[in-house]
Design an enzyme around this catalytic site. Structure first.
Site, short mmCIF file in Angstrom:
data_model
loop_
_atom_site.label_atom_id
_atom_site.label_comp_id
_atom_site.label_asym_id
_atom_site.label_seq_id
_atom_site.Cartn_x
_atom_site.Cartn_y
_atom_site.Cartn_z
N LYS A 1 0.77 -1.40 -0.20
CA LYS A 1 0.36 0.25 0.10
C LYS A 1 0.96 1.23 0.13
CE LYS A 1 -4.27 -1.31 1.46
NZ LYS A 1 -3.90 -3.24 1.81
N ASP B 1 -1.59 -1.92 -4.44
CA ASP B 1 -2.55 -1.98 -4.03
C ASP B 1 -3.33 0.03 -3.67
OD1 ASP B 1 -2.97 -3.91 -3.11
OD2 ASP B 1 -2.87 -3.71 -1.34
N GLN C 1 -10.31 0.36 -9.58
CA GLN C 1 -11.85 0.37 -8.50
C GLN C 1 -12.63 0.57 -9.39
OE1 GLN C 1 -10.22 3.31 -5.87
NE2 GLN C 1 -9.86 1.76 -4.11
N ARG D 1 -4.81 -4.50 -11.72
CA ARG D 1 -5.65 -5.32 -10.60
C ARG D 1 -6.65 -5.07 -11.03
NH1 ARG D 1 -4.22 -5.74 -4.75
NH2 ARG D 1 -2.85 -7.81 -5.47
N HIS E 1 -15.28 -11.68 -5.57
CA HIS E 1 -16.02 -12.97 -4.97
C HIS E 1 -17.06 -12.97 -6.14
CE1 HIS E 1 -13.04 -11.38 -2.20
NE2 HIS E 1 -12.29 -12.67 -2.59
N ARG F 1 -12.00 -3.77 7.39
CA ARG F 1 -13.21 -4.12 6.26
C ARG F 1 -13.62 -5.68 6.25
NH1 ARG F 1 -8.84 -0.42 4.97
NH2 ARG F 1 -6.85 -1.80 4.12
P1 FDA Z 1 -19.24 -8.61 -3.73
O1 FDA Z 1 -18.26 -7.90 -1.87
O2 FDA Z 1 -20.43 -7.97 -3.86
O3 FDA Z 1 -18.89 -9.84 -2.76
C1 FDA Z 1 -19.26 -11.34 -3.29
C2 FDA Z 1 -20.03 -12.34 -2.69
O4 FDA Z 1 -18.58 -12.79 -2.41
C3 FDA Z 1 -20.52 -11.90 -1.87
O5 FDA Z 1 -22.09 -11.94 -1.91
C4 FDA Z 1 -20.35 -13.31 -0.60
O6 FDA Z 1 -20.72 -14.30 -0.73
C5 FDA Z 1 -18.71 -12.44 -1.25
N1 FDA Z 1 -17.73 -12.09 -0.17
C6 FDA Z 1 -17.62 -11.17 -0.15
N2 FDA Z 1 -16.55 -10.38 0.74
C7 FDA Z 1 -16.45 -11.35 2.02
C8 FDA Z 1 -16.37 -11.21 3.39
N3 FDA Z 1 -15.52 -10.73 3.47
N4 FDA Z 1 -16.37 -12.51 4.20
C9 FDA Z 1 -17.26 -13.39 3.74
N5 FDA Z 1 -17.68 -13.22 2.49
C10 FDA Z 1 -17.73 -12.29 1.89
N6 FDA Z 1 -10.14 -2.99 -2.83
C11 FDA Z 1 -9.33 -1.82 -3.20
O7 FDA Z 1 -10.08 -0.74 -2.72
N7 FDA Z 1 -8.25 -1.82 -3.47
C12 FDA Z 1 -7.06 -3.27 -3.59
O8 FDA Z 1 -6.16 -2.38 -3.87
C13 FDA Z 1 -8.62 -3.76 -3.29
N8 FDA Z 1 -7.03 -5.29 -3.46
C14 FDA Z 1 -7.96 -6.34 -3.63
C15 FDA Z 1 -7.15 -7.65 -3.86
C16 FDA Z 1 -7.67 -8.85 -3.95
C17 FDA Z 1 -7.07 -10.21 -4.73
C18 FDA Z 1 -9.21 -8.37 -4.06
C19 FDA Z 1 -10.05 -9.95 -3.91
C20 FDA Z 1 -9.52 -7.29 -3.44
C21 FDA Z 1 -9.75 -6.47 -3.10
N9 FDA Z 1 -9.98 -5.71 -3.33
C22 FDA Z 1 -9.27 -4.01 -2.71
C23 FDA Z 1 -11.32 -4.99 -1.95
C24 FDA Z 1 -11.92 -5.22 -3.56
O9 FDA Z 1 -12.39 -3.90 -4.34
C25 FDA Z 1 -13.58 -5.39 -3.10
O10 FDA Z 1 -13.93 -4.63 -1.60
C26 FDA Z 1 -14.28 -7.03 -2.33
O11 FDA Z 1 -13.37 -8.20 -3.06
C27 FDA Z 1 -15.70 -7.07 -2.02
O12 FDA Z 1 -15.72 -7.05 -3.54
P2 FDA Z 1 -16.15 -8.52 -4.32
O13 FDA Z 1 -16.55 -8.10 -6.34
O14 FDA Z 1 -16.18 -9.93 -3.94
O15 FDA Z 1 -17.90 -8.40 -4.68
#
Ligand code: FDA
Length: 299
Positions: A91, A125, A154, A175, A218, A279
């Site tokens: 970060k 990040d 993002q 990413r 996810h 978070r």
């Molecule tokens: P969403 O939040 O809608 O999740 C989809 C589904 O996944 C949910 O319905 C649930 O089933 C499951 N799920 C998600 N989070 C969960 C949890 N904590 N516990 C249990 N189940 C959960 N953001 C950012 O602003 N800067 C960054 O640098 C990064 N870096 C980053 C790296 C990687 C490898 C990932 C996967 C994510 C990030 N993020 C991030 C975070 C990203 O912005 C986001 O907040 C999360 O990935 C959740 O978003 P989804 O796309 O998974 O969708």
């Protein structure tokens, strides 16, 4: 249950640290580098790649920031020594971007030098929107000198599509995630469907430009959308990977892995686990159920 969940989400930040730790520990490899190495080895043995993150953000002094840099260098040494299929995520605030941008660039440059020696890769990040310009500038300057650096964009930010257009030199490496910080509606989509639409729009642009992308989500809707775009543009497997967070949706992780796609797990470790844990807990849509279940399994 959704209402109870929302109430609990808003209370997470006032819970005692020990309680947050109890519920959030599944999202963190542990407090030490050895913990992160152990988790990476386990995941590697399943054919899954990792990116290791030393937890910590918003450092206040150059000394703290140098400590963070040394921790990052130690991660790269450990990856090399243990022959892990892993890279490093960091970060900018941890490396001092809020203290002095030039100092931050030098620090990340040192990390990239070491990563280059080991033929490894570093992902920057993306933090909140007050840092988007500075982070992209940092990335661009470093990209001129190093080929082993990538950045995060993002999908919730309205500016991201045009940012990706501006960054689309052949060596750009992204990413793509939805975004986690609380942003004003003037600059960020708030509606979940609009965020998804923008995610797929930006992903399509990245594929059209031929840049490498870590598809970090996810969300099965987005993963399905990504599969369709991969097919539509016949994107070769060396141009993308899926990425997920440690402790989240392991069954989906294993499914993607079994389908033969490259998948990388973000493995955070360290003493400064609190902000990251809050978070993650707030993103768990089953937080209320998860907490209730844990209480009963304890009694
Ligand atoms: P969403 O939040 O809608 O999740 C989809 C589904 O996944 C949910 O319905 C649930 O089933 C499951 N799920 C998600 N989070 C969960 C949890 N904590 N516990 C249990 N189940 C959960 N953001 C950012 O602003 N800067 C960054 O640098 C990064 N870096 C980053 C790296 C990687 C490898 C990932 C996967 C994510 C990030 N993020 C991030 C975070 C990203 O912005 C986001 O907040 C999360 O990935 C959740 O978003 P989804 O796309 O998974 O969708």
């Amino acid at each position: 249950m959704k209402l109870i969940n929302n109430v609990i989400v808003s209370f997470v930040q006032i819970l005692p640290k020990s309680i947050v730790h109890f519920f959030a520990k599944k999202y963190i490899a542990g407090e030490t580098l050895n913990d992160a190495i152990k988790v990476s080895k386990e995941l590697n043995s399943m054919g899954i790649f990792t990116t290791i993150d030393v937890l910590g953000e918003d450092v206040n002094t150059k000394k703290e920031s140098e400590e963070a840099k040394n921790n990052c260098l130690a991660v790269l040494d450990a990856i090399n020594k243990n022959k892990l299929k892993a890279n490093l995520s960091l970060k900018p605030t941890q490396l001092g971007i809020l203290i002095d941008r030039y100092f931050c660039m030098q620090q990340v440059g040192e990390i990239l030098d070491k990563a280059s020696d080991f033929d490894n890769f570093v992902r920057i990040d993306m933090e909140d929107s007050s840092l988007t310009d500075d982070t992209l500038e940092l990335y661009n300057k470093l990209k001129n000198k190093y080929s082993n650096v990538g950045v995060v964009v993002q999908a919730y930010l309205k500016r991201t599509y045009s940012d990706v257009i501006k960054q689309s030199s052949p060596s750009a490496n992204f990413r793509l995630c939805k975004g986690i910080y609380v942003e004003p509606e003037e600059i960020a989509f708030k509606d979940g469907n609009k965020i998804r639409d923008n995610y797929l729009k930006v992903l399509e642009l990245i594929f059209q430009n031929g840049n490498y992308v870590g598809i970090a989500t996810h969300d099965e809707f987005l993963i399905k959308g990504a599969y369709e775009l991969i097919k539509k543009y016949n994107v070769s497997k060396d141009r993308f990977e899926f990425q997920m967070l440690y402790g989240v949706r392991e069954e989906l992780r294993d499914k993607i892995n079994a389908q033969g796609y490259k998948i990388r797990i973000y493995v955070p470790f360290g003493e400064h686990w609190y902000n990251y844990s809050v978070r993650r807990l707030q993103e768990n849509p089953q937080l209320a159920w998860y907490i209730t279940k844990s209480i009963f399994s304890l009694s």
